[in-house]
Every structure is written in C-alpha cells, then in structure tokens.
Design a protein around this motif. Structure first.
Motif, short mmCIF file in Angstrom:
data_model
loop_
_atom_site.label_atom_id
_atom_site.label_comp_id
_atom_site.label_asym_id
_atom_site.label_seq_id
_atom_site.Cartn_x
_atom_site.Cartn_y
_atom_site.Cartn_z
N VAL A 255 -5.72 14.08 2.27
CA VAL A 255 -6.69 13.02 2.54
C VAL A 255 -8.08 13.57 2.90
O VAL A 255 -9.08 12.90 2.70
CB VAL A 255 -6.16 12.06 3.63
CG1 VAL A 255 -6.21 12.70 5.02
CG2 VAL A 255 -6.91 10.74 3.61
N GLY B 24 0.85 -1.19 0.00
CA GLY B 24 0.00 0.00 0.00
C GLY B 24 0.88 1.23 0.00
O GLY B 24 2.12 1.14 -0.05
N CYS B 25 0.24 2.39 0.09
CA CYS B 25 1.00 3.63 -0.01
C CYS B 25 1.94 3.81 1.19
O CYS B 25 3.03 4.35 1.05
CB CYS B 25 0.05 4.81 -0.13
SG CYS B 25 0.90 6.31 -0.61
N GLN B 26 1.49 3.34 2.35
CA GLN B 26 2.40 3.46 3.49
C GLN B 26 3.72 2.74 3.23
O GLN B 26 4.80 3.26 3.49
CB GLN B 26 1.76 2.89 4.74
CG GLN B 26 2.74 2.97 5.90
CD GLN B 26 2.24 2.28 7.12
OE1 GLN B 26 1.46 2.84 7.85
NE2 GLN B 26 2.67 1.06 7.30
N HIS C 19 -0.02 13.08 5.35
CA HIS C 19 -0.75 11.91 5.83
C HIS C 19 0.05 11.22 6.93
O HIS C 19 1.29 11.18 6.89
CB HIS C 19 -0.99 10.95 4.67
CG HIS C 19 -2.01 9.91 4.96
ND1 HIS C 19 -1.68 8.66 5.41
CD2 HIS C 19 -3.37 9.94 4.89
CE1 HIS C 19 -2.79 7.95 5.58
NE2 HIS C 19 -3.83 8.72 5.28
N ASP D 168 3.84 12.26 -1.61
CA ASP D 168 2.76 11.34 -1.25
C ASP D 168 1.60 11.64 -2.19
O ASP D 168 0.93 12.67 -2.08
CB ASP D 168 2.33 11.58 0.21
CG ASP D 168 1.13 10.71 0.61
OD1 ASP D 168 0.60 9.98 -0.25
OD2 ASP D 168 0.75 10.77 1.79
N ALA E 146 -0.98 9.19 -2.89
CA ALA E 146 -1.72 7.93 -2.73
C ALA E 146 -2.88 7.82 -3.72
O ALA E 146 -3.03 6.82 -4.38
CB ALA E 146 -2.22 7.81 -1.29
N PHE E 147 -3.68 8.88 -3.79
CA PHE E 147 -4.76 8.89 -4.79
C PHE E 147 -4.58 10.06 -5.75
O PHE E 147 -4.78 9.94 -6.95
CB PHE E 147 -6.15 8.91 -4.12
CG PHE E 147 -6.39 10.11 -3.25
CD1 PHE E 147 -7.07 11.20 -3.73
CD2 PHE E 147 -5.93 10.15 -1.94
CE1 PHE E 147 -7.30 12.32 -2.93
CE2 PHE E 147 -6.14 11.27 -1.13
CZ PHE E 147 -6.82 12.35 -1.63
N THR F 133 0.72 8.29 7.50
CA THR F 133 1.59 7.18 7.10
C THR F 133 3.01 7.64 6.77
O THR F 133 3.93 6.83 6.79
CB THR F 133 1.01 6.44 5.88
OG1 THR F 133 0.69 7.39 4.87
CG2 THR F 133 -0.23 5.64 6.24
N ASP G 144 -1.00 4.51 -4.84
CA ASP G 144 -1.72 3.25 -4.66
C ASP G 144 -2.39 2.84 -5.96
O ASP G 144 -2.89 3.69 -6.70
CB ASP G 144 -2.84 3.42 -3.62
CG ASP G 144 -2.40 3.02 -2.23
OD1 ASP G 144 -1.66 2.03 -2.09
OD2 ASP G 144 -2.80 3.71 -1.27
N HIS H 32 -4.67 0.31 -5.31
CA HIS H 32 -5.94 -0.18 -4.74
C HIS H 32 -6.92 0.96 -4.41
O HIS H 32 -7.99 0.70 -3.89
CB HIS H 32 -5.72 -1.12 -3.54
CG HIS H 32 -4.96 -0.55 -2.39
ND1 HIS H 32 -4.10 -1.31 -1.63
CD2 HIS H 32 -4.91 0.67 -1.84
CE1 HIS H 32 -3.57 -0.58 -0.67
NE2 HIS H 32 -4.06 0.64 -0.78
N LYS H 33 -6.55 2.18 -4.73
CA LYS H 33 -7.51 3.27 -4.59
C LYS H 33 -8.10 3.54 -5.98
O LYS H 33 -9.00 2.84 -6.41
CB LYS H 33 -6.84 4.49 -3.97
CG LYS H 33 -6.44 4.27 -2.50
CD LYS H 33 -5.95 5.52 -1.84
CE LYS H 33 -5.82 5.40 -0.34
NZ LYS H 33 -4.75 4.47 0.11
C1 LIG Z 1 -2.68 10.82 1.10
C2 LIG Z 1 -2.55 9.42 1.59
N1 LIG Z 1 -1.34 8.88 1.83
C3 LIG Z 1 -1.17 7.62 2.27
C4 LIG Z 1 -2.25 6.81 2.49
C5 LIG Z 1 -2.04 5.41 2.98
O1 LIG Z 1 -2.33 4.49 1.98
P1 LIG Z 1 -2.39 2.90 2.27
O2 LIG Z 1 -3.59 2.71 3.11
O3 LIG Z 1 -2.50 2.30 0.93
O4 LIG Z 1 -1.13 2.53 2.97
C6 LIG Z 1 -3.54 7.30 2.26
C7 LIG Z 1 -4.72 6.46 2.53
O5 LIG Z 1 -5.85 6.88 2.37
C8 LIG Z 1 -3.69 8.62 1.78
O6 LIG Z 1 -4.91 9.13 1.51
#
Ligand SMILES: Cc1ncc(COP(=O)(O)O)c(C=O)c1O
Length: 461
Positions: free
Chosen positions: A235, A138-140, A182, A260, A262-263, A184, A289, A291-292
């Motif tokens: 987010v 995942g993005c983390q 975020h 970052d 992610a989406f 993460t 990601d 998966h988003k």
């Molecule tokens: C901006 C952002 N960064 C990182 C993440 C973490 O992504 P993941 O849940 O795939 O690790 C998210 C999750 O919504 C996010 O919106």
C-alpha cells in the motif's frame, strides 16, 4: 409517482453532472468544516416531509462544500479510483432497478451480469477459469470471504468439521503474513476468530516485500493447518512479494496461499507489468478491488477462490422461504457473506465492456507512467528524495530528509487544493504518498500537481 421519479432523478442527474463537470477545476479538498456542515444540514428529525426534488436540492447545497473531489483527476490519496462513466451510469441503473442480487430469483439479469463480470475478471487476471468468485463491498471483505474459505479448507484437511464444530477445540491454525501486509488482512482474520497470537510475521525488505528466504525455516517448524498471505502491491511502495516463490514453499508444506492484490493484481492485465505477479495463478485465493483501478464507484471488491467447494461450504446458506435456484445457476449469496445485496455486477460488467482487455491494460500502464513522471519531476529538486522504487503506481516522497518538513508539505499541499495526497510513516520515516489509479488523470494533471507540490515545499523550510 411516475412524475416524482422523473423529477427526482432528473434533478439528481443534473446536479450529479454539474458536480462531475466541476471536478477538474474545483479544489480537491473540501471547503467546509465539520461544524459548518453540521449547521448546513437539517439537524432535527423533521416532523413533516418535503417533496423529493426539494430534499435533493437541499441535500446537494448542504453536502457539496463537504465533498472531496475523489472522483477527479488530481486526487492521489490512499488508493482511490474514480468512476468511469459506463460504471457510474450502470451504478445509477442498479439503483433504479433496485434488484436484490442475493438470489437468481431476485433478479436474473443481475445474476448473469455478475457471472460474466466474474469470469472476465478471472480471464483478465490470468486466474484459473474454474475458480469461484464473490463480489463484495471491498478488498477487506474479499479477504474475509477468501480467508473463510481457506479456514474451512485447511481445517477440513486436518479432519475438522468447522461448520458443525465451530472454532472451539479446532486444531490450532497458523497464519503467516509479511511484515508489511495490509491492515485489512489482520482485521479480516480477527473477524474470523483468528487472533494476533496465531499470526506469524515474516520480515519485510526495504521495499516492503516479504523476505521469502525466511519462509522455509518458519514453515518447517510449524505444525497443523497453515495459511500464508502474500501481497501483490504494497500500500505504500507498490512492491510485490515473490508470489511464485511463496507458492512453491507454502505448497510444499501443504499451506494455503492467499494473495492481497487490492490494486496491484491489475498488473496482471497489462503485458508490460504482468511479470510483477508471476506465479499468481498458483495461489489458492485472491482478493482485489474494482473500486480502485477499475474505477467502478464504491463499493465493489472481488474475492476469488481456487477451491469452489470450500468457498461455497464457507458461505452458502439455505432457508425454506428462499427460492434457491434449482437449475444449476449461481445464487450469489452462496459465495458471499451478505444476504440482501446490491447488484454490483452491473457496474463491473459495464466498465469491462467499455474498456475491454486493451482498455484495462491501458489504464494500468497510463497510471504507472504518471507515477514515474511524478517521481522524475519531483526528484529534480535536490532536497526531494523518492523513497521507493517506483515499480507501479505508488510514489513515496520525502522533503529535506526531515519528518517534520515532509509532514508540513503534505498538510500544505492538502490545503493548497490543486491536488490531494496523504502522508504515511514508512519504515520509521515520514513520507508523502502519491497513488495514481484514476482513469481520467492526464499528464497535465500530473504536471500541475507536481508544480503545486514543489511550490508548497519551497515555502516550508
Ligand atoms: C493492499 C491493500 N489491501 C487491502 C485494502 C483494503 O481495501 P478496501 O478498502 O477496498 O477494503 C487496500 C486499500 O487501500 C490495500 O491497498
């Protein structure tokens, strides 16, 4: 054995398809409580086994009331994609093929699918063709991977051999983040041995964007290796940092820029929204990601690094018993924090093959249209406030300018079951968060959901 597989997979496919068919109509929230679910599952470790099909039927009967219709068209919680049929089918095949996609020798087809999918992602996002990438959970973990490369790179530039010496005694490393990065990012940094006292915050503006005007002063006073983390898609609000400006300032100070996205990075795939990520190709690493917004089933994150040597140095591994590739092909584990791993390249390849460049742009644009439609429909009521500028797919909503009422409306909508969305506290005020990233959401789903939100809100004073 053959029959067992046929029966088990046939049963799983039938039940999976029935569940997917029910998505447009079933309540989005689960209908069973945790206690009900605990009693529906077999709680004692069984002494004796059961045939696979019986196990699957039992499992589905116990689990289904506790599933969330997350893959469905009216799930707007967090930032959660659904599963495109091609990606889901390829994911099932990945399980059937059960390749260990750590080494080419563990499945050359998995290595090729991953290689192509990675290159296509670079192309779609307008990132340097020579960049390296990793498919992670995942993005983390994409942050973790990219920031490990960054840590290696900036310490190496400061004359420190991280692989030999580790972090103890290393030149102090500073990470600069926006006030609303975020969570993460912090977590990935913690895993990398970079704690809170090494993280400096640049304040955010009213949309959550980094106040780039404050960055030069902050960087000017810093000594030693520096990593700056920018954000493409907040987010809560979906807002974008000014990535071009951040790259200009950070690179003047020889800092590494990590993004970052992610989406939000998928805005780059749409001619209509690409301006939001202007300058993104000039960063040093990126995390996003599949998966988003790409609607690949969990789990699939993507790390991209503009400095492949540092990326590989941070991740690669060698053991005499492993058959590493000797033909110049890409062993996935050299770019990845994992050892044994799932063949994530298959579903990613499949969704990109199914959509093509046009399809990815279309899903991004459709979801953004839906987000705007939500905002416009809800804002008609005088007691509804749209808190953010709806620049992408995220909408923040308040009811009656009242925290308690807003939280009650979120809870009421979750219970109502027409759609599901989550709440947040944004810049000190409660808000409803609507996030649209599902490929199958239609205008009708948005209208039904907006109607349910307003209906619930009307019952709460
Ligand atoms: C901006 C952002 N960064 C990182 C993440 C973490 O992504 P993941 O849940 O795939 O690790 C998210 C999750 O919504 C996010 O919106």
């Amino acid at each position: 054995m053959q029959d067992d597989h046929e029966q088990a997979l046939g049963t799983a496919a039938d039940m999976g398809i029935a569940w997917l068919r029910s998505l447009p109509k079933r309540p989005v929230a689960p209908t069973a409580t945790m206690d009900q679910l605990r009693s529906a599952f077999v709680s004692e470790l069984p002494e004796h086994g059961l045939p696979a099909t019986d196990v699957l039927r039992d499992l589905a009967a116990a689990a289904e009331p506790g599933t969330v219709a997350m893959a469905g068209p009216r799930y707007f919680g967090f930032v959660i994609g659904g599963s495109h049929p091609a990606a889901l089918g390829a994911d099932w095949l990945s399980s059937a093929w059960d390749q260990n996609a750590g080494l080419v020798v563990g499945g050359p087809a998995a290595a090729v699918a991953e290689e192509l999918a990675g290159q296509w992602v670079l192309d779609l996002l307008g990132l340097p063709a020579a960049a390296s990438f990793a498919l992670v959970t995942g993005c983390q973990m994409a942050h973790f991977t990219a920031l490990a490369a960054a840590r290696h790179h900036v310490l190496s530039a400061a004359g420190w051999d991280l692989a030999t010496e580790g972090l103890f005694g290393a030149p102090p490393l500073t990470v600069v983040v926006g006030g609303e990065r975020h969570v993460t990012v912090d977590r990935a940094l913690r895993f990398l041995g970079i704690g809170r006292s090494s993280i400096l915050h640049v304040p955010a503006d009213d949309q959550g964007r980094m106040r780039t005007d404050q960055l030069p002063l902050l960087l000017r006073d810093l000594e030693g290796p520096v990593i700056v983390c920018a954000q493409a898609g907040n987010v809560n609000t979906g807002a974008f940092d000014d990535i071009a400006a951040i790259c200009d300032v950070a690179h003047d100070s020889h800092a590494w820029v990590h993004v970052d996205g992610a989406f939000g990075m998928w805005a780059a795939a749409s001619p209509k929204y690409a301006h939001l990520v202007n300058g993104i190709e000039r960063a040093d690493s990126w995390a996003t990601d599949a998966h988003k917004w790409l609607n690949v089933p969990f789990d699939c994150g993507i790390a991209v690094v503009a400095h492949p040597r540092s990326h590989r140095a941070a991740m690669s591994v060698h053991a005499d018993y492993l058959e590493h590739d000797t033909h110049g092909d890409r062993d996935q584990m050299d770019w990845n924090p994992e050892f044994s791993r799932r063949a994530r390249g298959f579903p990613l390849y499949a969704v990109l093959r199914a959509w093509g460049r046009e399809g990815v742009a279309a899903v991004v644009e459709r979801c953004c249209d839906h987000a705007r439609r939500f905002a416009e429909t809800l804002a008609v009521r005088p007691d509804v406030e749209i808190v953010n500028d709806v620049v992408l797919n995220q909408v923040l909503v308040r009811f009656g300018n009242d925290d308690e009422r807003t939280r009650a409306v979120v809870a009421g909508v979750q219970k109502d079951g027409t759609c599901w969305l989550s709440g947040t506290t944004y810049q000190g005020r409660a808000a409803m968060r609507i996030s649209v990233v599902n490929w199958s959401t239609t205008t009708d789903d948005v209208d039904q959901s907006a109607e349910a939100i307003l209906r619930v809100a009307a019952t709460i004073s």
